[in-house]
Design an enzyme around this catalytic site. Structure first.
Site, PDB file in Angstrom:
ATOM      1  N   GLU A 185       1.225  -0.990  -0.229  1.00 14.78           N
ATOM      2  CA  GLU A 185      -0.133  -0.121   0.057  1.00 14.78           C
ATOM      3  C   GLU A 185       0.599   1.190  -0.190  1.00 14.78           C
ATOM      4  OE1 GLU A 185      -3.414  -0.450   0.101  1.00 14.78           O
ATOM      5  OE2 GLU A 185      -4.104  -1.711   0.751  1.00 14.78           O
ATOM      6  N   ARG A 242     -11.174  10.069  -4.897  1.00 17.05           N
ATOM      7  CA  ARG A 242     -10.606   8.970  -3.553  1.00 17.05           C
ATOM      8  C   ARG A 242     -10.414   7.712  -4.484  1.00 17.05           C
ATOM      9  NH1 ARG A 242     -12.564   8.065   2.627  1.00 17.05           N
ATOM     10  NH2 ARG A 242     -11.629   5.896   3.065  1.00 17.05           N
ATOM     11  N   ASN A 246      -7.825   2.759  -4.894  1.00 23.27           N
ATOM     12  CA  ASN A 246      -8.157   1.415  -5.707  1.00 23.27           C
ATOM     13  C   ASN A 246      -7.431   0.595  -6.008  1.00 23.27           C
ATOM     14  OD1 ASN A 246     -10.408   1.364  -3.630  1.00 23.27           O
ATOM     15  ND2 ASN A 246     -12.058   2.221  -4.745  1.00 23.27           N
ATOM     16  N   HIS A 267      -4.010  -9.957   2.092  1.00 21.58           N
ATOM     17  CA  HIS A 267      -5.221  -8.300   0.750  1.00 21.58           C
ATOM     18  C   HIS A 267      -3.910  -7.799   0.463  1.00 21.58           C
ATOM     19  CE1 HIS A 267      -7.170  -5.366  -0.251  1.00 21.58           C
ATOM     20  NE2 HIS A 267      -6.374  -4.123   0.285  1.00 21.58           N
TER      21      HIS A 267
END
Ligand code: NAD
Length: 368
Positions: A185, A242, A246, A267
């Site tokens: 991330e 936003r 993703n 994840h």
């Protein structure tokens, strides 16, 4: 200490980042508490390593902590545990203006935040994230959710925390595989719109994963600043900004679904491979250079994140993976918005992606 403001209209808050913050959590939280008792929700792994430190820290700030320790793991983000948390908070006589504490990774943050959104029609909560993923992503921005038999994160609420305390030293006890998954991330923020930060990752990623505290703190601060900027511009994902967060998630969720949302693919690992696939698909469409896509693959490989679909060993077709995408919660009137790249740091939302083409691309990737 780095302090990053999250400028949500009507509900601004700070993310404070500093090694050793867990030992001072009580002092930082005290001004947000109206009573000398606080309800803390955590999981068994986090409690085993850190409950004593945090209890002592609240005690020295004159606050008695009451703990609910849940089983660790994704399956805790369920109706059953949501009911358990809500009932326990009511038993603790939590009031609307109180702040409860979510102390753990993304699972505890998402579950506890969702419980807070409904207790007394919404009480306050403080996030104390203990995984890299939660420190750089899930604790900021106010998305809360549980999983249901119909899918992951399909039931939830937007509910912003009152404060976030991120202590990079909490990662000392986190297994390397989880740290690496969270690092995916971090890379994501570089790939979205910050090519220099991707370069920083290339230079510092291995150091961060080896436990270097200044690299950890820098990555958390940079990631939180990026996320804060994006969610302040589009809190409820309505303006297409936003949605950039993703990146890698549409491919990644399909892979997570195919592997049964299990330990076979965490994840963050799904997101890492999803970003590789988004890059390679963008290159196939002629949007991005093959060289840039290869640079992303090379960095994933260098830090030990999954970088090839074939190596996952799935025995399914590209069509089956594409079909999982149809159940994605981002489906919008029958079309699936896809995040593609025009280069490193040049992610954009494409609304006209042909799922047949995605399926044939995935068939090729599955074969290697
Ligand atoms: P997690 O909460 O399950 O934590 C991973 C593992 O690490 C667990 O076994 C946990 O017990 C353990 N752990 C946590 N902190 C530890 C520590 N300091 N030392 C030792 N062990 C520790 O998983 P995660 O990766 O943090 O979060 C994944 C979840 O986050 C998913 O459910 C995902 O959907 C959600 N998520 C939410 C958002 C959002 O915006 N709300 C964003 C990204 C991901």
């Amino acid at each position: 200490m780095a302090v990053i403001p999250v400028a949500i209209a009507g509900a601004p808050y700070e993310v404070r980042i500093e090694a050793g913050l867990l030992s001072n959590a009580g002092e930082h939280c005290r001004p947000f508490l109206r009573k000398d008792r606080v309800a803390i929700v955590t999981d068994a792994n986090v409690a085993a390593h850190w409950q004593e430190t945090v209890t002592a820290s609240f005690a020295s700030a004159g606050v008695q902590s009451e703990w609910l320790v849940l089983p660790a793991g994704e399956s805790t983000k369920s109706w059953e545990h949501l009911a358990r948390v809500v009932d326990w908070l009511l038993l603790q006589e939590v009031e609307r203006k109180d702040n409860i504490v979510a102390f753990g990774g993304g699972v505890i943050g998402d579950l506890t935040g969702f419980a807070a959104s409904m207790v007394k029609r919404g009480c306050g909560f403080i996030q104390i994230p203990t995984t890299l993923l939660a420190q750089v992503d899930s604790s900021v921005g106010g998305k809360t959710a549980i999983n249901t038999p119909a899918g992951k994160n399909l039931v939830g609420a937007f509910h912003q925390p009152s404060l976030v305390l991120a202590d990079p030293s909490a990662l000392d006890t986190l297994p390397l595989r989880d740290t690496r998954a969270g690092y995916a991330e971090v890379i994501k923020y570089g790939l979205i719109d910050d090519a220099p930060f991707f370069e920083w990752c290339e230079a510092n990623g291995a150091k961060l994963l080896a436990g270097d505290s200044s690299a950890r703190a820098a990555a958390i601060a940079q990631s939180v600043s990026a996320k804060a900027r994006i969610v302040a511009a589009d809190e409820k994902e309505t303006a297409g900004v936003r949605a950039l967060l993703n990146l890698g998630h549409t491919f990644g969720h399909a892979l997570e679904a195919e592997t049964g949302f299990s330990d076979r693919l965490l994840h963050g690992e799904g997101v890492a491979l999803g970003m590789v696939l988004a890059a390679r698909f963008s290159a196939r469409l002629g949007l991005m250079s093959g060289q840039d896509a290869q640079r992303i693959v090379a960095h994933m490989e260098a830090v030990g994140l999954p970088a090839s679909l074939r190596s996952l060993g799935l025995e399914c077709s590209g069509r089956r993976l594409a079909d999982h995408m149809l159940h994605d919660k981002k489906m919008d009137a029958g079309t699936l918005p896809f995040l593609l790249m025009r280069g490193i740091g040049k992610t954009f939302l494409a609304k006209d992606v042909d799922l047949d083409e995605v399926a044939s691309f995935l068939d090729k990737e599955l074969r290697g």
